[in-house]
Design a protein around this motif. Sequence first.
Motif, mmCIF file in Angstrom:
data_model
loop_
_atom_site.group_PDB
_atom_site.id
_atom_site.type_symbol
_atom_site.label_atom_id
_atom_site.label_comp_id
_atom_site.label_asym_id
_atom_site.label_seq_id
_atom_site.Cartn_x
_atom_site.Cartn_y
_atom_site.Cartn_z
ATOM 1 N N PRO A 10 0.839 -1.196 0.000
ATOM 2 C CA PRO A 10 0.000 0.000 0.000
ATOM 3 C C PRO A 10 0.878 1.251 0.000
ATOM 4 N N PRO A 11 0.353 2.385 -0.390
ATOM 5 C CA PRO A 11 -1.044 2.658 -0.705
ATOM 6 C C PRO A 11 -1.428 2.053 -2.060
ATOM 7 N N PHE A 12 -2.649 1.536 -2.118
ATOM 8 C CA PHE A 12 -3.134 0.865 -3.326
ATOM 9 C C PHE A 12 -3.812 1.856 -4.269
ATOM 10 N N ASN A 13 -3.688 1.563 -5.558
ATOM 11 C CA ASN A 13 -4.412 2.317 -6.583
ATOM 12 C C ASN A 13 -4.763 1.355 -7.713
ATOM 13 N N GLY A 14 -5.319 1.841 -8.786
ATOM 14 C CA GLY A 14 -5.809 0.980 -9.859
ATOM 15 C C GLY A 14 -4.763 0.085 -10.481
ATOM 16 N N ARG A 15 -3.578 0.604 -10.740
ATOM 17 C CA ARG A 15 -2.507 -0.189 -11.347
ATOM 18 C C ARG A 15 -1.343 -0.226 -10.369
ATOM 19 N N MET A 16 -1.026 -1.422 -9.918
ATOM 20 C CA MET A 16 0.033 -1.596 -8.937
ATOM 21 C C MET A 16 1.171 -2.411 -9.533
ATOM 22 N N ARG A 17 2.326 -2.303 -8.921
ATOM 23 C CA ARG A 17 3.491 -3.069 -9.324
ATOM 24 C C ARG A 17 3.796 -4.099 -8.258
ATOM 25 N N ALA A 18 3.972 -5.350 -8.669
ATOM 26 C CA ALA A 18 4.387 -6.414 -7.754
ATOM 27 C C ALA A 18 5.894 -6.583 -7.912
ATOM 28 N N ARG A 19 6.607 -6.509 -6.804
ATOM 29 C CA ARG A 19 8.072 -6.567 -6.845
ATOM 30 C C ARG A 19 8.596 -7.783 -6.094
ATOM 31 N N LEU A 20 9.746 -8.221 -6.543
ATOM 32 C CA LEU A 20 10.427 -9.353 -5.923
ATOM 33 C C LEU A 20 10.748 -9.023 -4.469
ATOM 34 N N HIS A 21 10.477 -9.990 -3.576
ATOM 35 C CA HIS A 21 10.687 -9.751 -2.145
ATOM 36 C C HIS A 21 11.083 -11.055 -1.470
ATOM 37 N N ARG A 22 12.179 -11.016 -0.733
ATOM 38 C CA ARG A 22 12.609 -12.180 0.040
ATOM 39 C C ARG A 22 11.970 -12.119 1.423
ATOM 40 N N ILE A 23 11.395 -13.230 1.831
ATOM 41 C CA ILE A 23 10.694 -13.312 3.108
ATOM 42 C C ILE A 23 11.689 -13.573 4.228
ATOM 43 N N GLY A 24 11.542 -12.852 5.328
ATOM 44 C CA GLY A 24 12.356 -13.091 6.517
ATOM 45 C C GLY A 24 11.823 -14.294 7.273
#
Length: 140
Positions: free
Chosen positions: A39-53
Amino acid sequence: MSEDDDPTVIRSLAIHASDVLAALEAYEQGTETVLRVTPPFNGRMRARLHRIGSDGTTEARDEETGAFHLPPHRLVDDDAPPYPRAVDTEPEGEYDVDTHHERHVAAVEEWRERVTTHLVDDVVLPAPEGNHRVDVAVLG
Protein backbone atom coordinates in the motif's frame (compact mmCIF):
# COMPACT_ATOMS: atom_id res chain seq x y z
CA MET A 1 -9.56 0.56 6.57
CA SER A 2 -8.58 3.68 4.66
CA GLU A 3 -9.08 3.98 0.91
CA ASP A 4 -5.31 3.67 0.42
CA ASP A 5 -5.40 0.26 2.14
CA ASP A 6 -8.46 -1.05 0.25
CA PRO A 7 -7.27 -3.77 -2.17
CA THR A 8 -10.51 -3.63 -4.16
CA VAL A 9 -9.28 -0.46 -5.90
CA ILE A 10 -6.57 -2.55 -7.61
CA ARG A 11 -7.50 -3.39 -11.22
CA SER A 12 -4.17 -4.77 -12.43
CA LEU A 13 -0.74 -5.84 -11.26
CA ALA A 14 2.34 -5.14 -13.35
CA ILE A 15 4.86 -7.94 -12.89
CA HIS A 16 8.25 -8.41 -14.55
CA ALA A 17 8.59 -11.90 -16.02
CA SER A 18 12.18 -11.97 -14.75
CA ASP A 19 10.94 -11.35 -11.18
CA VAL A 20 8.58 -14.33 -11.41
CA LEU A 21 11.41 -16.51 -12.77
CA ALA A 22 13.78 -15.35 -10.02
CA ALA A 23 11.16 -16.05 -7.33
CA LEU A 24 10.41 -19.51 -8.74
CA GLU A 25 14.12 -20.37 -8.88
CA ALA A 26 14.75 -19.04 -5.36
CA TYR A 27 11.82 -21.09 -4.06
CA GLU A 28 13.25 -24.23 -5.70
CA GLN A 29 16.58 -23.53 -4.01
CA GLY A 30 14.97 -23.14 -0.58
CA THR A 31 14.67 -19.36 -0.27
CA GLU A 32 11.17 -18.11 0.42
CA THR A 33 10.63 -15.41 -2.16
CA VAL A 34 7.37 -13.79 -3.23
CA LEU A 35 6.05 -10.97 -5.37
CA ARG A 36 4.97 -8.18 -3.04
CA VAL A 37 2.31 -5.50 -3.56
CA THR A 38 2.50 -2.71 -0.97
CA PRO A 39 0.00 0.00 0.00
CA PRO A 40 -1.04 2.66 -0.70
CA PHE A 41 -3.13 0.87 -3.33
CA ASN A 42 -4.41 2.32 -6.58
CA GLY A 43 -5.81 0.98 -9.86
CA ARG A 44 -2.51 -0.19 -11.35
CA MET A 45 0.03 -1.60 -8.94
CA ARG A 46 3.49 -3.07 -9.32
CA ALA A 47 4.39 -6.41 -7.75
CA ARG A 48 8.07 -6.57 -6.84
CA LEU A 49 10.43 -9.35 -5.92
CA HIS A 50 10.69 -9.75 -2.14
CA ARG A 51 12.61 -12.18 0.04
CA ILE A 52 10.69 -13.31 3.11
CA GLY A 53 12.36 -13.09 6.52
CA SER A 54 12.11 -15.87 9.08
CA ASP A 55 8.92 -14.39 10.57
CA GLY A 56 7.34 -13.15 7.34
CA THR A 57 4.06 -13.97 5.66
CA THR A 58 4.51 -16.06 2.52
CA GLU A 59 0.87 -16.16 1.39
CA ALA A 60 -1.95 -13.61 1.43
CA ARG A 61 -1.69 -10.34 3.32
CA ASP A 62 0.96 -9.29 5.80
CA GLU A 63 -1.09 -7.89 8.67
CA GLU A 64 1.78 -5.75 9.93
CA THR A 65 2.49 -3.88 6.67
CA GLY A 66 -0.76 -4.43 4.74
CA ALA A 67 1.26 -5.74 1.78
CA PHE A 68 0.13 -8.69 -0.30
CA HIS A 69 2.61 -11.52 -0.75
CA LEU A 70 2.03 -13.63 -3.84
CA PRO A 71 3.96 -16.89 -3.94
CA PRO A 72 5.45 -17.30 -7.41
CA HIS A 73 3.56 -20.53 -8.12
CA ARG A 74 0.31 -18.51 -8.09
CA LEU A 75 1.59 -16.53 -11.07
CA VAL A 76 2.01 -19.52 -13.39
CA ASP A 77 -0.68 -21.89 -14.62
CA ASP A 78 -0.97 -25.54 -13.64
CA ASP A 79 0.68 -26.67 -16.88
CA ALA A 80 3.93 -24.80 -16.22
CA PRO A 81 6.98 -27.05 -16.58
CA PRO A 82 8.73 -28.07 -13.35
CA TYR A 83 12.11 -26.58 -12.50
CA PRO A 84 14.87 -28.94 -13.71
CA ARG A 85 16.55 -30.76 -10.86
CA ALA A 86 20.26 -31.50 -11.05
CA VAL A 87 19.60 -35.23 -10.83
CA ASP A 88 17.46 -34.99 -13.97
CA THR A 89 20.27 -33.44 -16.00
CA GLU A 90 23.03 -35.93 -15.17
CA PRO A 91 24.81 -37.14 -18.30
CA GLU A 92 24.31 -40.72 -19.37
CA GLY A 93 27.27 -43.05 -19.21
CA GLU A 94 30.44 -41.99 -17.46
CA TYR A 95 29.88 -39.00 -15.19
CA ASP A 96 31.67 -35.75 -16.01
CA VAL A 97 31.21 -32.59 -13.88
CA ASP A 98 31.61 -30.16 -16.77
CA THR A 99 29.16 -32.05 -18.97
CA HIS A 100 26.65 -32.20 -16.14
CA HIS A 101 27.03 -28.47 -15.49
CA GLU A 102 26.53 -27.63 -19.18
CA ARG A 103 23.46 -29.88 -19.42
CA HIS A 104 21.94 -28.36 -16.29
CA VAL A 105 22.57 -24.77 -17.42
CA ALA A 106 20.94 -25.57 -20.78
CA ALA A 107 17.95 -27.22 -19.07
CA VAL A 108 17.43 -24.21 -16.78
CA GLU A 109 17.64 -21.83 -19.73
CA GLU A 110 15.07 -23.87 -21.64
CA TRP A 111 12.85 -23.94 -18.55
CA ARG A 112 13.05 -20.13 -18.26
CA GLU A 113 11.91 -19.72 -21.86
CA ARG A 114 9.09 -22.25 -21.51
CA VAL A 115 7.73 -21.11 -18.14
CA THR A 116 7.21 -17.52 -19.32
CA THR A 117 4.53 -18.83 -21.69
CA HIS A 118 2.63 -20.09 -18.63
CA LEU A 119 2.23 -16.80 -16.75
CA VAL A 120 -1.36 -16.19 -15.65
CA ASP A 121 -3.66 -13.44 -16.92
CA ASP A 122 -5.19 -12.72 -13.53
CA VAL A 123 -4.82 -13.49 -9.85
CA VAL A 124 -7.09 -13.36 -6.80
CA LEU A 125 -6.30 -11.17 -3.81
CA PRO A 126 -8.12 -11.61 -0.51
CA ALA A 127 -10.24 -8.59 0.41
CA PRO A 128 -12.43 -7.87 3.44
CA GLU A 129 -15.63 -8.51 1.45
CA GLY A 130 -14.26 -11.61 -0.29
CA ASN A 131 -11.80 -12.45 -3.02
CA HIS A 132 -10.88 -9.73 -5.51
CA ARG A 133 -9.66 -10.74 -8.98
CA VAL A 134 -7.14 -8.47 -10.70
CA ASP A 135 -5.51 -8.58 -14.13
CA VAL A 136 -1.81 -9.42 -14.43
CA ALA A 137 0.22 -7.36 -16.90
CA VAL A 138 3.54 -9.06 -17.63
CA LEU A 139 6.48 -6.74 -18.29
CA GLY A 140 9.61 -7.77 -20.12
